[in-house]
Design an enzyme around this catalytic site. Structure first.
Site, short mmCIF file in Angstrom:
data_model
loop_
_atom_site.label_atom_id
_atom_site.label_comp_id
_atom_site.label_asym_id
_atom_site.label_seq_id
_atom_site.Cartn_x
_atom_site.Cartn_y
_atom_site.Cartn_z
N CYS A 44 -2.28 8.95 3.43
CA CYS A 44 -2.09 8.40 2.09
C CYS A 44 -3.27 8.75 1.19
O CYS A 44 -3.13 8.83 -0.01
CB CYS A 44 -1.91 6.89 2.17
SG CYS A 44 -3.30 6.09 2.93
N GLU B 8 0.89 -1.17 0.00
CA GLU B 8 0.00 0.00 0.00
C GLU B 8 0.91 1.21 0.00
O GLU B 8 1.53 1.52 1.02
CB GLU B 8 -0.85 0.03 1.28
CG GLU B 8 -1.72 -1.19 1.50
CD GLU B 8 -2.97 -1.16 0.64
OE1 GLU B 8 -3.11 -0.23 -0.17
OE2 GLU B 8 -3.78 -2.07 0.77
#
Ligand code: NAD
Length: 478
Positions: free
Chosen positions: A279, A245
């Site tokens: 993020c 990720e």
């Protein structure tokens, strides 16, 4: 008082001679100490983790679910202290750690407990016999965590990994370790195999590297693309499954028919919550040319009103960055962009006070660039309607796309053609443990959360029991 946080391996808390001093980013004073995990301790940890995995994988889904609910409970029972630690170490305002990050991480354990309670392995009957599909674990998983939301990503990656029957060696960032080490003291009291959950501390290019080189069975990595590249090289002689990720240049596309009030609220949130260290945060805001001037003016006005200060103070809206190094890198990135022609509309200079404070900064671009800052810095640029598809497609990263418009058909069309893991239409941060999360293209591969998250950490096993003729019987007729 400087508090020591030993690492947690094989059910034991240990220290080494190599200390890592933790500075409070709000006042630059040392307030805690970590220890670099010794090589022999990592070896001991690997051995214990493998032994505990053998015990854990043999527990039934329901027994594992019980443990996941216990982890959920200890996270919430100790929420206040854990949240204060994340805030003190990382600098994000307390309300973010307390009401969002850790509760969301905790929810993941509850979700996967329920998931396990209703999970059944597959069985089908064919002409040849019976086929069983079992969901087996991969084994020992090295989980790399980023600094910004340690306990949230602990939930995102470790709840499903444990649910699937794996054991864990968790390597938090050296800039975001304390809440996990505190949690270890509560995990230690649970009735689980010693060594099922380990937390090793140290620097990325020393301990992180040794862990990647080790014989763990899988790596679950959340962090930056540059580190992922290193991990590939480090693990080359001991190849293993890797899910990752990463971040990316997340876009926010605003059409002229969007609800202006909601757009402004959400842009402020997606750009500056956690000082932009999310993020899912926005890097580039694209605004349709008809409304560009007006929207940018209001955005700059509101941004200038964001209150910076001590992250433990409930009035504070934005805290410091976690380290001086991060602050200096960001400032350099901003200056480089300015030198290339970008115009600073607000912010752009570190605050002249103690602590690593960088103000919310907006830069106006002449040409599109796709850049992730992971800081309170956001880019704005106007667009013409006929160009937007191309701009969305050319982004080499693909984590989050926000689309703001009242034309839901147009939004759906763009969402369908875009290569992003998440598209939010007229919303932001609509996430929950049920919904898969992850990126496309340079933002990574694999998914955490939801049922897809479970199957990332499991491998199906087929057991075929023949009670009639197999497909090859009589093939040669001899
Ligand atoms: P990072 O890549 O610097 O560190 C991540 C982890 O890797 C840390 O535990 C670190 O110690 C370790 N590491 C560093 N060097 C290593 C090496 N050579 N070998 C092995 N391990 C090493 O990331 P960060 O700065 O902590 O986090 C910010 C990044 O994480 C941003 O790019 C952000 O977008 C991304 N992120 C992504 C998500 C997501 O879910 N997609 C969530 C949070 C953060």
């Amino acid at each position: 008082m400087v508090k020591e946080y030993p690492y947690y391996i094989g059910g034991e808390f240990r220290k080494s001679n190599e200390e890592i001093a933790k500075l409070n980013p709000n006042n630059e004073e040392v307030f805690a100490k970590l220890f670099e995990t010794k090589k022999e301790d990592l070896d001991f940890c690997l051995k214990r983790t493998r032994e505990s995995q053998e015990l854990w994988k043999n527990l039934s889904f329901k027994e594992r679910a019980k443990v996941l609910r216990e982890i959920h409970r200890i996270l919430l029972d100790n929420l206040r202290l854990l949240a204060e630690l994340e805030t003190e170490e990382i600098g994000k305002p307390l309300k973010e750690s307390l009401f969002v990050d850790i509760p969301l991480g905790a929810d993941c354990f509850n979700y996967y407990a329920s998931f396990l309670e209703s999970l059944e392995e597959e069985l089908s009957e064919s002409e040849a016999g019976i086929d069983l599909i079992k969901y087996e674990p991969l084994g020992v998983i090295a989980v790399y965590l980023p600094y910004n939301v340690p306990l949230m990503i602990f939930g995102f990656s470790c709840a499903s990994a444990l649910a699937a029957g794996n054991s864990l060696i968790i390597k938090p960032s050296e800039y975001g370790s304390l809440s996990l080490l505190e949690l270890a003291t509560y995990i230690d009291k649970l009735d689980i195999p010693k060594g099922l959950i380990n937390i090793v501390t140290g620097k990325g290019d020393t301990l992180g590297r040794s862990l990647a080189q080790s014989d763990v069975d899988m790596i679950s990595f959340t962090g930056s693309r540059e580190t992922l590249k290193k991990i590939f090289q480090e693990s080359i002689n001991s190849p293993k499954k890797i899910i990752c990720e990463l971040g990316g240049c997340n876009l926010c596309v605003v059409f002229s028919d969007a609800d202006k009030r909601r757009v402004l609220e959400n842009i402020l949130g997606s750009s500056f919550i956690k000082s932009g260290q999310m993020c899912i945060g926005t890097s580039l805001i694209l605004i349709e040319e008809e409304i560009y001037e007006d929207l940018v003016k209001d955005l700059v006005d509101k941004t200038k009103r964001i209150k910076m200060g001590d992250p433990l103070d409930p009035q504070t809206q934005m805290g410091p960055l976690p380290t001086r190094g991060h602050l200096e890198n960001i400032h350099k990135q901003v200056k480089d962009l300015q030198a290339k022609g970008a115009k600073i509309l607000c912010g752009g200079e570190p605050l002249s006070k103690k602590g690593y404070f960088y103000p919310p900064t907006i830069l106006e671009l002449k040409e599109i660039i796709y850049e992730e800052f992971f800081a309170p810095v956001v880019l704005v640029k106007s667009f013409k309607r006929q160009d937007i598809e191309k701009i969305i497609k050319e982004n080499p990263t693909g984590l989050v796309l926000q689309i703001w418009t009242n034309d839901i058909f147009k939004a759906k069309e763009l969402a369908n053609m875009s290569g992003y893991g998440t598209v939010w239409v007229n919303t932001f941060a609509q996430m929950s443990p049920e919904i898969p999360f992850g990126g496309n293209k340079l933002s990574g591969w694999g998914r955490n959360l939801g049922r897809f998250g479970f199957f990332e950490y499991a491998q199906p096993k087929h057991i075929g029991i023949g009670f009639k003729k197999s497909p090859v019987e009589g093939w040669f007729g001899v």
